[in-house]
Design a protein around this motif. Structure first.
Motif, PDB file in Angstrom:
ATOM      1  N   ASN A   1     -18.852-110.768  19.077  1.00  0.00           N
ATOM      2  CA  ASN A   1     -18.025-110.687  20.283  1.00  0.00           C
ATOM      3  C   ASN A   1     -17.725-109.245  20.699  1.00  0.00           C
ATOM      4  OD1 ASN A   1     -16.099-109.814  18.453  1.00  0.00           O
ATOM      5  ND2 ASN A   1     -14.546-111.305  19.059  1.00  0.00           N
ATOM      6  N   GLY A   2     -18.249-108.250  19.956  1.00  0.00           N
ATOM      7  CA  GLY A   2     -18.029-106.847  20.298  1.00  0.00           C
ATOM      8  C   GLY A   2     -16.926-106.182  19.509  1.00  0.00           C
ATOM      9  N   THR A   3     -16.122-106.949  18.775  1.00  0.00           N
ATOM     10  CA  THR A   3     -15.096-106.358  17.921  1.00  0.00           C
ATOM     11  C   THR A   3     -15.779-105.538  16.834  1.00  0.00           C
ATOM     12  OG1 THR A   3     -13.541-108.161  18.326  1.00  0.00           O
ATOM     13  CG2 THR A   3     -13.191-106.865  16.331  1.00  0.00           C
ATOM     14  N   LYS A   4     -15.242-104.331  16.576  1.00  0.00           N
ATOM     15  CA  LYS A   4     -15.825-103.455  15.554  1.00  0.00           C
ATOM     16  C   LYS A   4     -14.784-103.115  14.505  1.00  0.00           C
ATOM     17  CE  LYS A   4     -19.191-101.120  18.399  1.00  0.00           C
ATOM     18  NZ  LYS A   4     -19.828 -99.877  18.743  1.00  0.00           N
ATOM     19  N   TYR A   5     -15.204-103.139  13.253  1.00  0.00           N
ATOM     20  CA  TYR A   5     -14.401-102.618  12.148  1.00  0.00           C
ATOM     21  C   TYR A   5     -15.022-101.278  11.793  1.00  0.00           C
ATOM     22  CZ  TYR A   5     -12.722-101.778   7.423  1.00  0.00           C
ATOM     23  OH  TYR A   5     -12.163-101.210   6.304  1.00  0.00           O
ATOM     24  N   ILE A   6     -14.206-100.227  11.826  1.00  0.00           N
ATOM     25  CA  ILE A   6     -14.669 -98.901  11.431  1.00  0.00           C
ATOM     26  C   ILE A   6     -13.800 -98.469  10.266  1.00  0.00           C
ATOM     27  CG2 ILE A   6     -15.004 -96.501  12.129  1.00  0.00           C
ATOM     28  CD1 ILE A   6     -15.299 -97.533  15.025  1.00  0.00           C
ATOM     29  N   GLY A   7     -14.438 -98.299   9.117  1.00  0.00           N
ATOM     30  CA  GLY A   7     -13.661 -97.921   7.948  1.00  0.00           C
ATOM     31  C   GLY A   7     -14.437 -98.092   6.661  1.00  0.00           C
ATOM     32  N   GLN A   8     -13.689 -98.277   5.591  1.00  0.00           N
ATOM     33  CA  GLN A   8     -14.268 -98.351   4.262  1.00  0.00           C
ATOM     34  C   GLN A   8     -14.621 -99.786   3.886  1.00  0.00           C
ATOM     35  OE1 GLN A   8     -10.902 -96.553   2.320  1.00  0.00           O
ATOM     36  NE2 GLN A   8     -11.745 -94.482   2.517  1.00  0.00           N
ATOM     37  N   MET A   9     -15.694 -99.903   3.118  1.00  0.00           N
ATOM     38  CA  MET A   9     -16.172-101.202   2.641  1.00  0.00           C
ATOM     39  C   MET A   9     -16.402-101.102   1.136  1.00  0.00           C
ATOM     40  SD  MET A   9     -16.955-102.949   5.596  1.00  0.00           S
ATOM     41  CE  MET A   9     -18.274-104.100   5.345  1.00  0.00           C
ATOM     42  N   VAL A  10     -16.204-102.227   0.443  1.00  0.00           N
ATOM     43  CA  VAL A  10     -16.563-102.330  -0.975  1.00  0.00           C
ATOM     44  C   VAL A  10     -17.219-103.689  -1.173  1.00  0.00           C
ATOM     45  CG1 VAL A  10     -15.669-102.580  -3.323  1.00  0.00           C
ATOM     46  CG2 VAL A  10     -14.800-100.755  -1.871  1.00  0.00           C
ATOM     47  N   ASP A  11     -18.414-103.690  -1.729  1.00  0.00           N
ATOM     48  CA  ASP A  11     -19.132-104.921  -2.036  1.00  0.00           C
ATOM     49  C   ASP A  11     -19.212-105.867  -0.836  1.00  0.00           C
ATOM     50  OD1 ASP A  11     -20.656-106.500  -3.742  1.00  0.00           O
ATOM     51  OD2 ASP A  11     -18.906-107.586  -4.498  1.00  0.00           O
ATOM     52  N   GLY A  12     -19.447-105.298   0.362  1.00  0.00           N
ATOM     53  CA  GLY A  12     -19.629-106.110   1.563  1.00  0.00           C
ATOM     54  C   GLY A  12     -18.356-106.574   2.240  1.00  0.00           C
TER      55      GLY A  12
ATOM     56  N   VAL B   1      -3.688-115.007  29.683  1.00  0.00           N
ATOM     57  CA  VAL B   1      -3.514-114.473  28.330  1.00  0.00           C
ATOM     58  C   VAL B   1      -3.796-112.969  28.261  1.00  0.00           C
ATOM     59  CG1 VAL B   1      -3.818-116.646  27.091  1.00  0.00           C
ATOM     60  CG2 VAL B   1      -5.831-115.254  27.652  1.00  0.00           C
ATOM     61  N   GLY B   2      -3.807-112.291  29.411  1.00  0.00           N
ATOM     62  CA  GLY B   2      -3.926-110.839  29.431  1.00  0.00           C
ATOM     63  C   GLY B   2      -5.333-110.325  29.607  1.00  0.00           C
ATOM     64  N   ASP B   3      -6.297-110.850  28.870  1.00  0.00           N
ATOM     65  CA  ASP B   3      -7.683-110.402  29.022  1.00  0.00           C
ATOM     66  C   ASP B   3      -8.507-111.441  29.783  1.00  0.00           C
ATOM     67  OD1 ASP B   3      -7.653-112.260  26.887  1.00  0.00           O
ATOM     68  OD2 ASP B   3      -9.379-111.315  25.924  1.00  0.00           O
ATOM     69  N   GLY B   4      -7.826-112.412  30.370  1.00  0.00           N
ATOM     70  CA  GLY B   4      -8.452-113.493  31.111  1.00  0.00           C
ATOM     71  C   GLY B   4      -7.499-114.674  31.141  1.00  0.00           C
ATOM     72  N   TYR B   5      -7.999-115.837  31.517  1.00  0.00           N
ATOM     73  CA  TYR B   5      -7.167-117.037  31.495  1.00  0.00           C
ATOM     74  C   TYR B   5      -7.775-118.047  30.539  1.00  0.00           C
ATOM     75  CZ  TYR B   5     -10.631-118.924  34.777  1.00  0.00           C
ATOM     76  OH  TYR B   5     -11.787-119.348  35.363  1.00  0.00           O
ATOM     77  N   ILE B   6      -6.902-118.803  29.870  1.00  0.00           N
ATOM     78  CA  ILE B   6      -7.373-119.775  28.888  1.00  0.00           C
ATOM     79  C   ILE B   6      -7.242-121.179  29.458  1.00  0.00           C
ATOM     80  CG2 ILE B   6      -5.169-120.060  27.661  1.00  0.00           C
ATOM     81  CD1 ILE B   6      -6.917-120.002  25.030  1.00  0.00           C
ATOM     82  N   ASP B   7      -8.271-121.970  29.253  1.00  0.00           N
ATOM     83  CA  ASP B   7      -8.265-123.379  29.633  1.00  0.00           C
ATOM     84  C   ASP B   7      -7.863-124.171  28.396  1.00  0.00           C
ATOM     85  OD1 ASP B   7      -8.835-126.060  30.164  1.00  0.00           O
ATOM     86  OD2 ASP B   7     -10.643-125.594  31.305  1.00  0.00           O
TER      87      ASP B   7
ATOM     88  N   ALA C   1     -17.182-117.513  30.721  1.00  0.00           N
ATOM     89  CA  ALA C   1     -16.519-117.606  29.412  1.00  0.00           C
ATOM     90  C   ALA C   1     -16.619-116.249  28.721  1.00  0.00           C
ATOM     91  CB  ALA C   1     -17.163-118.689  28.566  1.00  0.00           C
ATOM     92  N   LYS C   2     -15.471-115.750  28.185  1.00  0.00           N
ATOM     93  CA  LYS C   2     -15.445-114.466  27.480  1.00  0.00           C
ATOM     94  C   LYS C   2     -15.395-114.652  25.970  1.00  0.00           C
ATOM     95  CE  LYS C   2     -12.893-111.115  28.922  1.00  0.00           C
ATOM     96  NZ  LYS C   2     -11.791-110.259  29.350  1.00  0.00           N
ATOM     97  N   ARG C   3     -14.616-115.650  25.551  1.00  0.00           N
ATOM     98  CA  ARG C   3     -14.437-115.883  24.123  1.00  0.00           C
ATOM     99  C   ARG C   3     -13.783-117.237  23.926  1.00  0.00           C
ATOM    100  NH1 ARG C   3      -9.091-115.112  22.767  1.00  0.00           N
ATOM    101  NH2 ARG C   3      -7.850-113.971  24.279  1.00  0.00           N
TER     102      ARG C   3
ATOM    103  N   ASN D   1     -10.164-124.591  25.152  1.00  0.00           N
ATOM    104  CA  ASN D   1      -9.827-123.419  24.321  1.00  0.00           C
ATOM    105  C   ASN D   1     -10.654-122.189  24.697  1.00  0.00           C
ATOM    106  OD1 ASN D   1      -8.191-125.215  23.011  1.00  0.00           O
ATOM    107  ND2 ASN D   1      -9.206-125.083  21.050  1.00  0.00           N
ATOM    108  N   THR D   2     -11.256-122.177  25.881  1.00  0.00           N
ATOM    109  CA  THR D   2     -12.108-121.071  26.300  1.00  0.00           C
ATOM    110  C   THR D   2     -11.326-120.105  27.176  1.00  0.00           C
ATOM    111  OG1 THR D   2     -14.004-122.560  26.281  1.00  0.00           O
ATOM    112  CG2 THR D   2     -14.280-120.486  27.458  1.00  0.00           C
ATOM    113  N   VAL D   3     -11.482-118.797  26.895  1.00  0.00           N
ATOM    114  CA  VAL D   3     -10.898-117.752  27.727  1.00  0.00           C
ATOM    115  C   VAL D   3     -11.972-117.302  28.707  1.00  0.00           C
ATOM    116  CG1 VAL D   3      -9.888-115.442  27.775  1.00  0.00           C
ATOM    117  CG2 VAL D   3      -9.312-117.015  25.915  1.00  0.00           C
ATOM    118  N   HIS D   4     -11.617-117.298  30.004  1.00  0.00           N
ATOM    119  CA  HIS D   4     -12.549-116.960  31.081  1.00  0.00           C
ATOM    120  C   HIS D   4     -12.155-115.644  31.741  1.00  0.00           C
ATOM    121  CE1 HIS D   4     -14.426-120.975  31.156  1.00  0.00           C
ATOM    122  NE2 HIS D   4     -13.230-121.381  30.788  1.00  0.00           N
TER     123      HIS D   4
END
Length: 173
Positions: free
Chosen positions: A34-45, A135-141, A155-157, A145-148
């Motif tokens: 969905n484009g979310t990124k985690y930037i940081g440290q990892m251990v064993d995946g 819901v701020g980043d779109g509207y939810i049905d 559909a965004k998410r 349960n879809t945000v548009h």
């Protein structure tokens, strides 16, 4: 320790960063489908150590992670910052409170002249279809349960039951 980048076929996620014995380990960037990124440290995946989730809407969540779980000392288990820079602080919320209904932008930039009042933090509220919630980043049905997207209606998410329940109680119709 080796640097590498690859895409995971089955999940659609990708990782760019260090690895040890073929596992994601060290500093890296893990990107969800969905484009979310985690930037940081990892251990064993797993997320482990200092790291920040960067959401597509510009907000962030920073925490100390332990084997994939945020472990901050507050109920939120870390620091959430909205896309406009406002930091969420449990118990010390000064934005749009019962006693002061001003939006964050109005607290920072001051009130606007009559007739230019904010309906939402960024200005005028977007039109949304009947039966949905803003819901701020779109509207939810709540039926799907879809945000548009406000304008294209694409559909965004997918929202979860908790978000739908919260939106039905708390969000603009």
């Amino acid at each position: 320790v080796h640097q590498f980048a690859y895409t995971m076929e089955y999940t659609g996620s990708s990782y760019e960063g260090e690895r040890v014995n073929g596992r994601m380990e060290g500093d890296g960037t893990f990107t969800f489908p969905n484009g979310t990124k985690y930037i940081g440290q990892m251990v064993d995946g797993e997320f482990h150590g200092e790291g920040t989730l960067h959401f597509p809407n510009g907000s962030t969540f920073t925490s100390i992670w332990n084997r994939g779980k945020a472990t901050g000392k507050t109920r939120a288990r870390g620091q959430y910052s909205f896309e406009d820079g406002l930091k969420f602080n449990e118990g010390e919320w000064e934005y749009c409170t019962e006693d002061d209904r001003r939006y964050y932008e109005e607290l920072v930039d001051g009130l606007r002249p009559a007739g230019e009042t904010l309906e939402v933090n960024k200005g005028k509220a977007e039109a949304i279809p009947e039966g949905t919630r803003d819901v701020g980043d779109g509207y939810i049905d709540p039926n799907t349960n879809t945000v548009h997207d406000y304008k294209s209606h694409d559909a965004k998410r997918e929202g979860d039951k908790g978000e739908v329940d919260w939106a039905l109680k708390m969000c603009r119709k």
